[in-house]
Structures are given as structure tokens and as C-alpha cells.
Design a protein around this motif. Structure first.
Motif, PDB file in Angstrom:
ATOM      1  N   THR A   1       0.832  -1.209   0.000  1.00 58.39           N
ATOM      2  CA  THR A   1       0.000   0.000   0.000  1.00 58.39           C
ATOM      3  C   THR A   1       0.862   1.253   0.000  1.00 58.39           C
ATOM      4  OG1 THR A   1      -1.755  -1.165   1.174  1.00 58.39           O
ATOM      5  CG2 THR A   1      -1.806   1.243   1.244  1.00 58.39           C
ATOM      6  N   ILE A   2       1.888   1.260   0.839  1.00 58.59           N
ATOM      7  CA  ILE A   2       2.779   2.429   0.914  1.00 58.59           C
ATOM      8  C   ILE A   2       3.503   2.631  -0.418  1.00 58.59           C
ATOM      9  CG2 ILE A   2       4.874   3.341   1.990  1.00 58.59           C
ATOM     10  CD1 ILE A   2       3.919   2.054   4.603  1.00 58.59           C
ATOM     11  N   LEU A   3       3.983   1.555  -1.006  1.00 57.03           N
ATOM     12  CA  LEU A   3       4.683   1.680  -2.286  1.00 57.03           C
ATOM     13  C   LEU A   3       3.774   2.242  -3.374  1.00 57.03           C
ATOM     14  CD1 LEU A   3       6.815  -1.582  -2.303  1.00 57.03           C
ATOM     15  CD2 LEU A   3       7.670   0.761  -2.321  1.00 57.03           C
ATOM     16  N   ARG A   4       2.495   1.867  -3.336  1.00 47.42           N
ATOM     17  CA  ARG A   4       1.554   2.349  -4.366  1.00 47.42           C
ATOM     18  C   ARG A   4       1.119   3.790  -4.118  1.00 47.42           C
ATOM     19  NH1 ARG A   4      -2.341  -2.892  -4.824  1.00 47.42           N
ATOM     20  NH2 ARG A   4      -0.945  -4.165  -6.075  1.00 47.42           N
ATOM     21  N   THR A   5       0.959   4.169  -2.848  1.00 46.53           N
ATOM     22  CA  THR A   5       0.331   5.461  -2.557  1.00 46.53           C
ATOM     23  C   THR A   5       1.283   6.538  -2.066  1.00 46.53           C
ATOM     24  OG1 THR A   5      -0.197   4.765  -0.296  1.00 46.53           O
ATOM     25  CG2 THR A   5      -1.868   4.362  -2.007  1.00 46.53           C
ATOM     26  N   ASP A   6       2.416   6.157  -1.492  1.00 48.42           N
ATOM     27  CA  ASP A   6       3.305   7.161  -0.904  1.00 48.42           C
ATOM     28  C   ASP A   6       4.768   6.744  -1.079  1.00 48.42           C
ATOM     29  OD1 ASP A   6       4.317   9.297   0.482  1.00 48.42           O
ATOM     30  OD2 ASP A   6       3.259   8.875   2.361  1.00 48.42           O
ATOM     31  N   ARG A   7       5.243   6.838  -2.290  1.00 47.73           N
ATOM     32  CA  ARG A   7       6.605   6.396  -2.612  1.00 47.73           C
ATOM     33  C   ARG A   7       7.676   7.154  -1.821  1.00 47.73           C
ATOM     34  NH1 ARG A   7       8.441   1.886  -5.323  1.00 47.73           N
ATOM     35  NH2 ARG A   7      10.659   2.174  -5.519  1.00 47.73           N
ATOM     36  N   PRO A   8       7.555   8.491  -1.606  1.00 51.94           N
ATOM     37  CA  PRO A   8       8.574   9.175  -0.808  1.00 51.94           C
ATOM     38  C   PRO A   8       8.691   8.611   0.610  1.00 51.94           C
ATOM     39  CG  PRO A   8       7.301  10.784  -2.027  1.00 51.94           C
ATOM     40  CD  PRO A   8       6.622   9.461  -2.209  1.00 51.94           C
ATOM     41  N   PHE A   9       7.550   8.241   1.225  1.00 49.61           N
ATOM     42  CA  PHE A   9       7.600   7.653   2.563  1.00 49.61           C
ATOM     43  C   PHE A   9       8.270   6.290   2.523  1.00 49.61           C
ATOM     44  CE2 PHE A   9       5.681   5.080   5.988  1.00 49.61           C
ATOM     45  CZ  PHE A   9       6.194   5.769   7.075  1.00 49.61           C
ATOM     46  N   ALA A  10       7.979   5.506   1.503  1.00 46.34           N
ATOM     47  CA  ALA A  10       8.622   4.197   1.358  1.00 46.34           C
ATOM     48  C   ALA A  10      10.134   4.363   1.247  1.00 46.34           C
ATOM     49  CB  ALA A  10       8.067   3.472   0.135  1.00 46.34           C
ATOM     50  N   ASN A  11      10.577   5.382   0.527  1.00 43.50           N
ATOM     51  CA  ASN A  11      12.011   5.653   0.414  1.00 43.50           C
ATOM     52  C   ASN A  11      12.605   6.057   1.764  1.00 43.50           C
ATOM     53  OD1 ASN A  11      11.961   5.079  -2.305  1.00 43.50           O
ATOM     54  ND2 ASN A  11      11.734   7.213  -2.917  1.00 43.50           N
ATOM     55  N   GLN A  12      11.840   6.812   2.561  1.00 46.08           N
ATOM     56  CA  GLN A  12      12.314   7.203   3.889  1.00 46.08           C
ATOM     57  C   GLN A  12      12.473   5.992   4.801  1.00 46.08           C
ATOM     58  OE1 GLN A  12       9.452  10.087   5.174  1.00 46.08           O
ATOM     59  NE2 GLN A  12      10.346  11.743   3.969  1.00 46.08           N
ATOM     60  N   VAL A  13      11.527   5.067   4.742  1.00 45.49           N
ATOM     61  CA  VAL A  13      11.614   3.848   5.548  1.00 45.49           C
ATOM     62  C   VAL A  13      12.857   3.045   5.140  1.00 45.49           C
ATOM     63  CG1 VAL A  13      10.528   1.611   6.033  1.00 45.49           C
ATOM     64  CG2 VAL A  13       9.151   3.696   6.030  1.00 45.49           C
ATOM     65  N   ALA A  14      13.067   2.901   3.841  1.00 44.91           N
ATOM     66  CA  ALA A  14      14.241   2.166   3.359  1.00 44.91           C
ATOM     67  C   ALA A  14      15.528   2.854   3.785  1.00 44.91           C
ATOM     68  CB  ALA A  14      14.179   2.026   1.836  1.00 44.91           C
ATOM     69  N   SER A  15      15.560   4.172   3.703  1.00 47.36           N
ATOM     70  CA  SER A  15      16.740   4.930   4.112  1.00 47.36           C
ATOM     71  C   SER A  15      16.993   4.787   5.611  1.00 47.36           C
ATOM     72  CB  SER A  15      16.559   6.394   3.737  1.00 47.36           C
ATOM     73  OG  SER A  15      17.627   7.166   4.193  1.00 47.36           O
ATOM     74  N   HIS A  16      15.931   4.833   6.404  1.00 44.78           N
ATOM     75  CA  HIS A  16      16.021   4.663   7.850  1.00 44.78           C
ATOM     76  C   HIS A  16      16.636   3.302   8.184  1.00 44.78           C
ATOM     77  CE1 HIS A  16      14.519   4.601  12.056  1.00 44.78           C
ATOM     78  NE2 HIS A  16      14.219   3.348  11.788  1.00 44.78           N
ATOM     79  N   ASN A  17      16.122   2.259   7.552  1.00 46.98           N
ATOM     80  CA  ASN A  17      16.627   0.911   7.816  1.00 46.98           C
ATOM     81  C   ASN A  17      18.065   0.736   7.342  1.00 46.98           C
ATOM     82  OD1 ASN A  17      14.266   0.163   9.070  1.00 46.98           O
ATOM     83  ND2 ASN A  17      13.394  -0.801   7.254  1.00 46.98           N
ATOM     84  N   LYS A  18      18.402   1.336   6.223  1.00 45.73           N
ATOM     85  CA  LYS A  18      19.768   1.243   5.701  1.00 45.73           C
ATOM     86  C   LYS A  18      20.745   1.960   6.637  1.00 45.73           C
ATOM     87  CE  LYS A  18      22.502   2.226   1.584  1.00 45.73           C
ATOM     88  NZ  LYS A  18      22.515   2.810   0.239  1.00 45.73           N
ATOM     89  N   PHE A  19      20.364   3.138   7.134  1.00 44.40           N
ATOM     90  CA  PHE A  19      21.212   3.880   8.051  1.00 44.40           C
ATOM     91  C   PHE A  19      21.439   3.103   9.344  1.00 44.40           C
ATOM     92  CE2 PHE A  19      21.685   6.802  11.655  1.00 44.40           C
ATOM     93  CZ  PHE A  19      22.851   7.449  11.288  1.00 44.40           C
ATOM     94  N   GLY A  20      20.371   2.547   9.899  1.00 43.44           N
ATOM     95  CA  GLY A  20      20.491   1.767  11.127  1.00 43.44           C
ATOM     96  C   GLY A  20      21.408   0.566  10.965  1.00 43.44           C
ATOM     97  N   LYS A  21      21.299  -0.085   9.813  1.00 49.20           N
ATOM     98  CA  LYS A  21      22.166  -1.242   9.555  1.00 49.20           C
ATOM     99  C   LYS A  21      23.615  -0.798   9.430  1.00 49.20           C
ATOM    100  CE  LYS A  21      22.719  -5.221   6.561  1.00 49.20           C
ATOM    101  NZ  LYS A  21      22.227  -5.957   5.399  1.00 49.20           N
ATOM    102  N   SER A  22      23.851   0.343   8.771  1.00 46.68           N
ATOM    103  CA  SER A  22      25.237   0.820   8.605  1.00 46.68           C
ATOM    104  C   SER A  22      25.851   1.258   9.940  1.00 46.68           C
ATOM    105  CB  SER A  22      25.283   1.975   7.605  1.00 46.68           C
ATOM    106  OG  SER A  22      24.728   3.162   8.162  1.00 46.68           O
ATOM    107  N   GLN A  23      25.008   1.666  10.910  1.00 47.60           N
ATOM    108  CA  GLN A  23      25.494   2.063  12.230  1.00 47.60           C
ATOM    109  C   GLN A  23      25.680   0.861  13.144  1.00 47.60           C
ATOM    110  OE1 GLN A  23      26.364   5.283  13.205  1.00 47.60           O
ATOM    111  NE2 GLN A  23      26.155   5.555  11.007  1.00 47.60           N
ATOM    112  N   GLY A  24      25.267  -0.333  12.693  1.00 46.13           N
ATOM    113  CA  GLY A  24      25.404  -1.542  13.496  1.00 46.13           C
ATOM    114  C   GLY A  24      24.304  -1.705  14.533  1.00 46.13           C
ATOM    115  N   CYS A  25      23.171  -1.029  14.324  1.00 42.13           N
ATOM    116  CA  CYS A  25      22.063  -1.143  15.279  1.00 42.13           C
ATOM    117  C   CYS A  25      21.366  -2.497  15.173  1.00 42.13           C
ATOM    118  CB  CYS A  25      21.059  -0.012  15.041  1.00 42.13           C
ATOM    119  SG  CYS A  25      21.768   1.628  15.276  1.00 42.13           S
ATOM    120  N   TRP A  26      21.381  -3.087  14.009  1.00 37.51           N
ATOM    121  CA  TRP A  26      20.840  -4.415  13.780  1.00 37.51           C
ATOM    122  C   TRP A  26      21.535  -5.013  12.578  1.00 37.51           C
ATOM    123  CZ3 TRP A  26      17.616  -0.085  13.555  1.00 37.51           C
ATOM    124  CH2 TRP A  26      17.343   0.388  12.276  1.00 37.51           C
ATOM    125  N   LYS A  27      21.317  -6.292  12.362  1.00 41.28           N
ATOM    126  CA  LYS A  27      22.016  -6.969  11.261  1.00 41.28           C
ATOM    127  C   LYS A  27      21.132  -7.119  10.059  1.00 41.28           C
ATOM    128  CE  LYS A  27      25.033  -9.219  14.366  1.00 41.28           C
ATOM    129  NZ  LYS A  27      25.881 -10.219  14.730  1.00 41.28           N
TER     130      LYS A  27
END
Length: 68
Positions: free
Chosen positions: A42-68
Motif C-alpha cells: 500500500t505504501i509503495l503504491r500510494t506514498d513512494r517518498p515515505f517508502a524511500n524514507q523507511v528504506a533509508s532509515h533501515n539502511k542507516f540503522g544497519k550501517s550504524q550496526g544497530c541491527w544486522k
């Protein structure tokens, strides 16, 4: 005026003692966002910028070693 100043000084001293001395971690208060499959679609279909923010958030957290 002087009386209020004299009352303010002890209050400031009390507040000064409340500072924390622990070091903050980049992962403090930070957790991975894991929407369900239906929500993701639903998010990908209706709110692509938010989907990109979620992906960016998760990528940043992984790069900081917050999770694997």
C-alpha cells in the motif's frame, strides 16, 4: 528582585546536578521499521517518498550496526 534571584540560584544548582554523564549511542531510541507485506504494498503504491524514507532509515540503522 534580590529575593527572587536568591531563590533562583538554588533551583539552578539543583537542575545542574541532573545532567547525565553517560555517552549516547547512535542506536539509542532507534529501531528497524518492519511493516507487514500488505502495508508495504500500500505504501509503495500510494506514498513512494515515505517508502524511500523507511528504506533509508533501515539502511542507516544497519550501517550504524544497530541491527544486522
Amino acid at each position: 528582585m534580590i529575593r527572587s534571584l536568591l531563590l533562583t540560584l538554588p533551583l539552578c544548582a539543583l537542575l545542574w546536578g541532573c545532567q547525565t554523564t553517560t555517552k549516547q549511542n547512535a542506536c539509542d531510541g532507534f529501531s528497524r521499521l518492519t511493516p507487514s507485506l500488505g502495508t508495504s504494498v500500500t505504501i509503495l503504491r500510494t506514498d513512494r517518498p515515505f517508502a524511500n524514507q523507511v528504506a533509508s532509515h533501515n539502511k542507516f540503522g544497519k550501517s550504524q550496526g544497530c541491527w544486522k
